[in-house]
Scaffold this motif. Structure first.
Motif, short mmCIF file in Angstrom:
data_model
loop_
_atom_site.label_atom_id
_atom_site.label_comp_id
_atom_site.label_asym_id
_atom_site.label_seq_id
_atom_site.Cartn_x
_atom_site.Cartn_y
_atom_site.Cartn_z
N ASP A 260 -2.90 2.21 7.87
CA ASP A 260 -3.22 2.53 6.53
C ASP A 260 -3.43 3.96 6.20
O ASP A 260 -4.47 4.31 5.39
CB ASP A 260 -4.37 1.64 6.00
CG ASP A 260 -4.36 1.53 4.63
OD1 ASP A 260 -3.46 1.60 3.67
OD2 ASP A 260 -5.60 1.58 3.67
N ASP B 224 7.42 -1.79 4.66
CA ASP B 224 6.64 -0.85 5.16
C ASP B 224 7.08 0.01 6.21
O ASP B 224 7.84 -0.12 6.99
CB ASP B 224 5.28 -1.71 5.66
CG ASP B 224 4.14 -0.85 5.57
OD1 ASP B 224 4.03 0.48 5.05
OD2 ASP B 224 3.00 -1.28 5.75
N CYS C 236 0.13 5.22 1.18
CA CYS C 236 -0.35 4.65 2.55
C CYS C 236 0.59 3.96 3.34
O CYS C 236 1.36 3.07 2.77
CB CYS C 236 -2.01 4.09 2.49
SG CYS C 236 -3.01 5.02 1.64
N HIS D 31 0.89 -1.28 0.09
CA HIS D 31 -0.15 0.24 0.01
C HIS D 31 0.89 1.16 0.01
O HIS D 31 0.25 2.42 -0.09
CB HIS D 31 -1.02 -0.05 1.34
CG HIS D 31 -0.34 -0.02 2.51
ND1 HIS D 31 -0.95 0.14 3.77
CD2 HIS D 31 0.76 -0.11 2.86
CE1 HIS D 31 -0.28 0.19 4.85
NE2 HIS D 31 0.95 -0.25 4.44
#
Length: 402
Positions: free
Chosen positions: A127, A149, A122, A117
């Motif tokens: 998120d 991430d 995001c 994402h």
């Protein structure tokens, strides 16, 4: 330029300098002029996403630094820091009629690229975008070295160590994806929060049971009774050593078990497991630089890394630190500001970096104001902005001579 007032100011400037160098290092490791596509799936490079060209979350795409500068100038860009084993998507099938200006002859898709994402702007388990205008917490974000991430420190599920100890982080989901990492975490994590495993408990119970059985085997024999022969005395002393916690503690027994196993087991992971310590299996884990060198590389463990898709952990050059150092050593990693300060003394260096940081802050504020007011950034507005900066500098300089 205002003079540096005290040690606190110096510390702040040095901290800003370090952050500036880190930011430059990320870009320094990537070529700003040539598309990286011809190099295949690059081991690590700065990667960006263009929200203007690929806004659909169902069609993620990433572009290299050169394509960001040459092909997507003026577009809405997400800066993703670095990604490993990534090949530039600019102008491939995901971009429709848009073609790469630097390397137009690309395959329709890079099947080995991994997306998440982040490519939609995001991050974290929440998120959310970064920066997040709706988030007033002003929380720092930390990147997981496995999934890459970024996470808010408050969403890591653990107490965050001091900043100087935040070397590499593996999020809880990735730890569970490669559960053998928990055993290493008990010994090498920062800090190594541990609990006693079932192995240690079993050792303790077995020792106690062994003592009871020995006492029952000679019901007529008293501990204070004089043994009849020297052989019996030796047996009695050996039995006492095995059963008495004063002579031999349970911890010593566990240590002896670990040493005995070390002689017969070549696997580093198994050696750690028999020591009876285990990291509490919750929350993210922080590791010091160099922890990867402690990972076992026996055949069995290598297969486990591949199965969990974390085989890159065996590569010490995979780290962000190695990438940044490599970037600084290459020709396109020599940023003009860094080359400029090499010939200056320490005071001059601090003054230049202080001024650069101030300029960067002012430019960002200027651009944010234009966006907030819905204004177009025209050449006239830019000239006016720099004239105001020069006027501000003249006022500070004149005040210094009064």
């Amino acid at each position: 330029m205002a003079a540096i007032k005290d040690d606190a100011d110096v510390d702040d400037i040095l901290a800003d300098e370090e952050e500036l160098v880190k930011a430059l290092c990320v870009l320094a490791g990537s070529d700003p002029e040539n598309c990286s596509y011809s190099r295949g799936y690059v081991k690590r490079q700065a990667v960006f996403a263009c929200n203007t060209c690929t806004p659909s979350a169902a069609e993620h795409a990433g572009i290299c630094l050169a394509c960001t500068n040459k092909c997507h100038d003026g577009h809405d860009i997400f800066e993703l820091y670095t990604k490993r084993n990534f090949r530039c998507d600019c102008g491939n099938g995901k971009f429709g009629e848009f073609k790469c200006q630097l390397f137009p002859a690309k395959d329709e898709e890079n099947v080995r690229n991994h997306y998440n994402h982040n490519f939609s702007g995001c991050y974290c388990t929440c998120d959310r975008p970064y920066p997040d205008t709706d988030d007033q917490a002003n929380d720092e974000m930390i990147q997981c070295v496995v999934c890459e991430d970024w996470f808010h420190s408050r969403h890591l599920g653990c107490a965050v160590a001091e900043p100087e100890e935040l070397q590499e982080m593996v999020c809880e989901a990735c730890m569970n994806k490669a559960p053998f990492l928990w055993s290493y975490a008990a010994h090498f994590a920062v800090p190594p929060v541990i609990s006693v495993s079932h192995l240690a408990e079993e050792v303790e119970v077995n020792v106690e049971e062994g003592a009871e059985k020995e006492e029952d085997s000679e019901p007529g024999q008293s501990r204070d009774e004089e043994p009849s022969t020297s052989t019996d005395h030796a047996k009695q002393e050996e039995a006492t050593n095995r059963s008495s916690p004063c002579k031999r503690t349970h911890e010593e027994m566990a240590g002896s078990l670990a040493k005995a196993t070390t002689r017969t087991v070549a696997c580093r992971l198994k050696e750690l497991e028999v020591k009876g310590l285990e990291k509490l299996r919750q929350g993210a884990v922080f590791w010091p630089y160099g922890w990867r060198s402690e990972l076992c590389t026996c055949t069995s463990c290598k297969k486990a890394y591949v199965a969990a898709e974390v085989q890159f952990l065996m590569d010490l050059s995979d780290t962000i630190l190695a990438y940044e150092n490599k970037g600084l050593a290459e020709p396109f990693g020599q940023h003009p500001l860094m080359m400029l300060t090499n010939s200056m003394d320490r005071v001059q260096q601090l003054e230049v970096i202080y001024g650069f940081n101030e300029l960067t802050t002012s430019i960002n504020a200027f651009l944010d104001q234009c966006v907030a007011e819905g204004k177009t950034v025209t050449a006239e507005a830019v000239h006016q902005f720099f004239e105001e900066l020069r006027a501000r500098k003249r006022r500070r300089t004149n005040a210094g001579y009064q």
